[in-house]
Design a protein around this motif. Structure first.
Motif, PDB file in Angstrom:
ATOM      1  N   PHE A  27       0.857  -1.228  -0.127  1.00  0.00           N
ATOM      2  CA  PHE A  27      -0.083   0.001   0.032  1.00  0.00           C
ATOM      3  C   PHE A  27       0.770   1.192   0.057  1.00  0.00           C
ATOM      4  O   PHE A  27       2.106   1.209   0.805  1.00  0.00           O
ATOM      5  N   GLU A  28       0.463   2.303  -0.777  1.00  0.00           N
ATOM      6  CA  GLU A  28       0.937   3.579  -0.547  1.00  0.00           C
ATOM      7  C   GLU A  28      -0.027   4.543  -0.409  1.00  0.00           C
ATOM      8  O   GLU A  28      -0.850   4.684  -1.651  1.00  0.00           O
ATOM      9  N   VAL A  29      -0.054   5.383   0.398  1.00  0.00           N
ATOM     10  CA  VAL A  29      -0.949   6.469   0.927  1.00  0.00           C
ATOM     11  C   VAL A  29      -0.414   7.506  -0.154  1.00  0.00           C
ATOM     12  O   VAL A  29       0.502   8.345   0.313  1.00  0.00           O
ATOM     13  N   VAL A  30      -1.022   7.896  -1.420  1.00  0.00           N
ATOM     14  CA  VAL A  30      -0.459   9.132  -2.117  1.00  0.00           C
ATOM     15  C   VAL A  30      -1.412  10.295  -1.653  1.00  0.00           C
ATOM     16  O   VAL A  30      -1.013  11.333  -2.415  1.00  0.00           O
ATOM     17  N   GLY A  31      -2.499  10.557  -1.109  1.00  0.00           N
ATOM     18  CA  GLY A  31      -2.983  11.606  -0.754  1.00  0.00           C
ATOM     19  C   GLY A  31      -4.149  11.577   0.259  1.00  0.00           C
ATOM     20  O   GLY A  31      -4.561  10.338   0.491  1.00  0.00           O
ATOM     21  N   GLU A  32      -4.790  12.573   0.731  1.00  0.00           N
ATOM     22  CA  GLU A  32      -5.887  12.625   1.687  1.00  0.00           C
ATOM     23  C   GLU A  32      -6.514  13.775   1.573  1.00  0.00           C
ATOM     24  O   GLU A  32      -6.169  14.820   1.052  1.00  0.00           O
ATOM     25  N   ALA A  33      -7.801  13.651   1.976  1.00  0.00           N
ATOM     26  CA  ALA A  33      -8.752  14.980   1.791  1.00  0.00           C
ATOM     27  C   ALA A  33      -9.927  14.968   2.948  1.00  0.00           C
ATOM     28  O   ALA A  33     -10.167  13.970   3.643  1.00  0.00           O
ATOM     29  N   GLU A  38     -12.407  18.560  -1.726  1.00  0.00           N
ATOM     30  CA  GLU A  38     -10.869  18.195  -1.923  1.00  0.00           C
ATOM     31  C   GLU A  38     -10.580  17.072  -2.249  1.00  0.00           C
ATOM     32  O   GLU A  38      -9.671  16.634  -3.034  1.00  0.00           O
ATOM     33  N   ALA A  39     -11.600  16.112  -1.978  1.00  0.00           N
ATOM     34  CA  ALA A  39     -11.432  14.575  -2.366  1.00  0.00           C
ATOM     35  C   ALA A  39     -11.214  14.375  -4.054  1.00  0.00           C
ATOM     36  O   ALA A  39     -10.542  13.854  -4.648  1.00  0.00           O
ATOM     37  N   LEU A  40     -12.172  15.383  -4.655  1.00  0.00           N
ATOM     38  CA  LEU A  40     -12.207  15.096  -6.159  1.00  0.00           C
ATOM     39  C   LEU A  40     -10.954  16.049  -6.585  1.00  0.00           C
ATOM     40  O   LEU A  40     -10.496  15.443  -7.791  1.00  0.00           O
ATOM     41  N   THR A  41     -10.542  17.062  -5.994  1.00  0.00           N
ATOM     42  CA  THR A  41      -9.348  17.734  -6.483  1.00  0.00           C
ATOM     43  C   THR A  41      -7.945  16.675  -6.495  1.00  0.00           C
ATOM     44  O   THR A  41      -7.325  16.712  -7.455  1.00  0.00           O
ATOM     45  N   VAL A  42      -7.753  16.073  -5.228  1.00  0.00           N
ATOM     46  CA  VAL A  42      -6.746  15.208  -4.943  1.00  0.00           C
ATOM     47  C   VAL A  42      -6.644  13.971  -5.839  1.00  0.00           C
ATOM     48  O   VAL A  42      -5.832  13.671  -6.456  1.00  0.00           O
ATOM     49  N   ILE A  43      -8.015  13.378  -6.119  1.00  0.00           N
ATOM     50  CA  ILE A  43      -7.892  12.400  -7.009  1.00  0.00           C
ATOM     51  C   ILE A  43      -7.784  12.420  -8.315  1.00  0.00           C
ATOM     52  O   ILE A  43      -6.948  11.626  -9.162  1.00  0.00           O
ATOM     53  N   ALA A  44      -8.159  13.562  -8.721  1.00  0.00           N
ATOM     54  CA  ALA A  44      -8.013  14.133 -10.152  1.00  0.00           C
ATOM     55  C   ALA A  44      -6.470  14.123 -10.206  1.00  0.00           C
ATOM     56  O   ALA A  44      -6.146  14.134 -11.451  1.00  0.00           O
ATOM     57  N   ALA A  45      -5.651  14.739  -9.256  1.00  0.00           N
ATOM     58  CA  ALA A  45      -4.510  14.972  -9.461  1.00  0.00           C
ATOM     59  C   ALA A  45      -3.469  13.671  -9.401  1.00  0.00           C
ATOM     60  O   ALA A  45      -2.589  13.515  -9.922  1.00  0.00           O
ATOM     61  N   VAL A  46      -3.895  12.883  -8.323  1.00  0.00           N
ATOM     62  CA  VAL A  46      -2.984  11.694  -8.076  1.00  0.00           C
ATOM     63  C   VAL A  46      -3.410  10.336  -8.852  1.00  0.00           C
ATOM     64  O   VAL A  46      -2.726   9.201  -8.874  1.00  0.00           O
ATOM     65  N   ARG A  47      -4.768  10.396  -9.355  1.00  0.00           N
ATOM     66  CA  ARG A  47      -5.269   9.029  -9.936  1.00  0.00           C
ATOM     67  C   ARG A  47      -5.033   7.890  -8.915  1.00  0.00           C
ATOM     68  O   ARG A  47      -4.174   7.003  -9.502  1.00  0.00           O
ATOM     69  N   PRO A  48      -5.552   7.502  -7.981  1.00  0.00           N
ATOM     70  CA  PRO A  48      -5.200   6.648  -7.139  1.00  0.00           C
ATOM     71  C   PRO A  48      -5.863   5.111  -7.589  1.00  0.00           C
ATOM     72  O   PRO A  48      -7.013   5.476  -8.309  1.00  0.00           O
ATOM     73  N   ASP A  49      -5.635   4.196  -6.874  1.00  0.00           N
ATOM     74  CA  ASP A  49      -6.106   2.903  -7.367  1.00  0.00           C
ATOM     75  C   ASP A  49      -7.464   2.915  -6.519  1.00  0.00           C
ATOM     76  O   ASP A  49      -8.412   2.377  -7.227  1.00  0.00           O
TER      77      ASP A  49
END
Length: 206
Positions: A27-33, A38-49
């Motif tokens: 696992f790698e936590v690549v962002g949080e919101a 904020e979640a939509l912005t972070v997810i759009a930026a880092v594209r997590p699994d």
């Protein structure tokens, strides 16, 4: 490596999840919101699994947030991790595209399995949530059981309280009380409050 974004409006919860997930080599936590926006912005930026998200957040939240994540980041799977397991919450979020639905009291190993399953696009549900879905599938819509909140509303109505008074007791708006009552009427197949109370007593719901 499974890349994860953690979404929760409580910093302590986010820190706890980051710490737990960090104990696993895959696992790698690549962002949080802390909010839906904020979640939509972070997810759009880092594209997590996988996005591990609570339901109750500063808007957008719940099923709406799940739907937005799935539409804007189709490759990101959504694992709901919440304290809420009402029929409405479960059904709406799964219909919106959530891959999994866990309660926050789940053991950490169950959470780890759920994240891995979500990354593989496999549905994973906590036992209580799975039981609710099975019950809902087996139960005709007209005979659908009342949710806990609908039961609370109807109990107070049976005590003679007005919608405003019910809302004050449950800390919800009068409009929300009316919505719950409409759902009660539909489920019990009755036209009004008095009939709902009578039908609920006859069926042993109160």
């Amino acid at each position: 490596m499974i890349r994860v974004v953690v979404v929760d409006d409580h910093p302590v919860v986010r820190d706890g999840l980051r710490g737990m997930l960090g104990t696993q080599d895959d696992f790698e936590v690549v962002g949080e919101a802390a909010s839906g926006t904020e979640a939509l912005t972070v997810i759009a930026a880092v594209r997590p699994d996988v996005a591990v998200t609570d339901l109750r957040l500063p808007a957008p939240s719940g099923a709406e947030l799940v739907r937005l994540i799935r539409s804007r980041a189709p490759s990101t799977r959504v694992l709901v991790l919440t304290t809420h397991d009402t029929d409405a919450d479960v059904l709406s979020t799964i219909e919106a595209g959530a891959t999994g639905y866990l309660l926050k009291d789940a053991p950490r190993e169950e959470l780890f399995r759920a994240v891995r399953a979500a990354a593989r696009d496999e549905t994973v549900l906590s036992p209580s949530v799975a039981a609710r879905l099975v019950q809902r599938v087996r139960t005709p819509v007209s005979a659908a059981p009342l949710s806990n909140r609908e039961r609370e509303v109807l109990t107070l109505v049976a005590q003679g309280k007005t919608n405003r008074e019910v809302g004050a007791v449950l800390h919800i708006s009068e409009a929300t009380v009316k919505t719950h009552l409409q759902h009660v009427y539909a489920k019990l197949e009755v036209p009004d409050r008095a009939s709902a109370v009578s039908a609920a007593h006859q069926r042993g719901l109160l």
